[in-house]
Design a protein around this motif. Structure first.
Motif, mmCIF file in Angstrom:
data_model
loop_
_atom_site.group_PDB
_atom_site.id
_atom_site.type_symbol
_atom_site.label_atom_id
_atom_site.label_comp_id
_atom_site.label_asym_id
_atom_site.label_seq_id
_atom_site.Cartn_x
_atom_site.Cartn_y
_atom_site.Cartn_z
ATOM 1 N N LEU A 12 22.401 -26.670 -15.140
ATOM 2 C CA LEU A 12 21.018 -26.870 -14.714
ATOM 3 C C LEU A 12 20.318 -27.939 -15.543
ATOM 4 O O LEU A 12 19.551 -28.749 -15.014
ATOM 5 C CB LEU A 12 20.255 -25.547 -14.792
ATOM 6 N N VAL A 13 20.588 -27.971 -16.841
ATOM 7 C CA VAL A 13 19.995 -28.993 -17.704
ATOM 8 C C VAL A 13 20.543 -30.375 -17.340
ATOM 9 O O VAL A 13 19.811 -31.365 -17.337
ATOM 10 C CB VAL A 13 20.249 -28.655 -19.191
ATOM 11 N N LEU A 14 21.819 -30.448 -17.007
ATOM 12 C CA LEU A 14 22.422 -31.721 -16.606
ATOM 13 C C LEU A 14 21.776 -32.262 -15.342
ATOM 14 O O LEU A 14 21.452 -33.444 -15.251
ATOM 15 C CB LEU A 14 23.928 -31.546 -16.401
ATOM 16 N N VAL A 15 21.542 -31.401 -14.373
ATOM 17 C CA VAL A 15 20.881 -31.833 -13.138
ATOM 18 C C VAL A 15 19.440 -32.250 -13.431
ATOM 19 O O VAL A 15 18.942 -33.236 -12.886
ATOM 20 C CB VAL A 15 20.937 -30.702 -12.086
ATOM 21 N N GLY A 16 18.767 -31.532 -14.318
ATOM 22 C CA GLY A 16 17.392 -31.862 -14.664
ATOM 23 C C GLY A 16 17.257 -33.164 -15.425
ATOM 24 O O GLY A 16 16.212 -33.802 -15.382
ATOM 25 N N ALA A 17 18.296 -33.579 -16.137
ATOM 26 C CA ALA A 17 18.236 -34.803 -16.927
ATOM 27 C C ALA A 17 18.648 -36.034 -16.137
ATOM 28 O O ALA A 17 18.595 -37.145 -16.650
ATOM 29 C CB ALA A 17 19.131 -34.673 -18.151
ATOM 30 N N PHE A 18 19.031 -35.860 -14.889
ATOM 31 C CA PHE A 18 19.450 -36.990 -14.075
ATOM 32 C C PHE A 18 18.262 -37.930 -13.853
ATOM 33 O O PHE A 18 17.205 -37.500 -13.403
ATOM 34 C CB PHE A 18 19.998 -36.506 -12.730
ATOM 35 N N LEU A 39 28.502 -30.369 -21.950
ATOM 36 C CA LEU A 39 29.022 -29.519 -20.888
ATOM 37 C C LEU A 39 30.542 -29.513 -20.878
ATOM 38 O O LEU A 39 31.163 -28.455 -20.735
ATOM 39 C CB LEU A 39 28.480 -29.990 -19.539
ATOM 40 N N ILE A 40 31.157 -30.654 -21.059
ATOM 41 C CA ILE A 40 32.615 -30.727 -21.094
ATOM 42 C C ILE A 40 33.167 -29.963 -22.287
ATOM 43 O O ILE A 40 34.155 -29.231 -22.165
ATOM 44 C CB ILE A 40 33.080 -32.204 -21.110
ATOM 45 N N ILE A 41 32.535 -30.092 -23.446
ATOM 46 C CA ILE A 41 32.983 -29.374 -24.640
ATOM 47 C C ILE A 41 32.887 -27.866 -24.427
ATOM 48 O O ILE A 41 33.826 -27.123 -24.740
ATOM 49 C CB ILE A 41 32.180 -29.818 -25.876
ATOM 50 N N VAL A 42 31.758 -27.410 -23.875
ATOM 51 C CA VAL A 42 31.594 -25.969 -23.627
ATOM 52 C C VAL A 42 32.595 -25.488 -22.590
ATOM 53 O O VAL A 42 33.173 -24.403 -22.729
ATOM 54 C CB VAL A 42 30.150 -25.659 -23.204
#
Length: 51
Positions: A12-18, A39-42
């Motif tokens: 959700l944070v990734l989509v919000g930072a787009f 996100l990839i690391i997690v």
């Protein structure tokens, strides 16, 4: 359970930072790129069973 919740929050944070809004176009892809790396690391840690 915790890993799944963390993964959903990071997505959700990734989509919000787009950078799709006028005020954030000058930021470039730095915010979404940084969150994408986290996100990839997690995701790798969840798949390995560490989290």
């Amino acid at each position: 359970m915790l890993g799944t919740l963390l993964l959903v929050i990071l997505i959700l944070v990734l989509v919000g930072a787009f950078p799709a809004w006028p005020y954030s176009r000058s930021w470039g892809y730095a915010p979404s790129g940084t969150i994408g790396i986290v996100l990839i690391i997690v995701l790798v840690l969840v798949l390995m069973g560490t989290i």
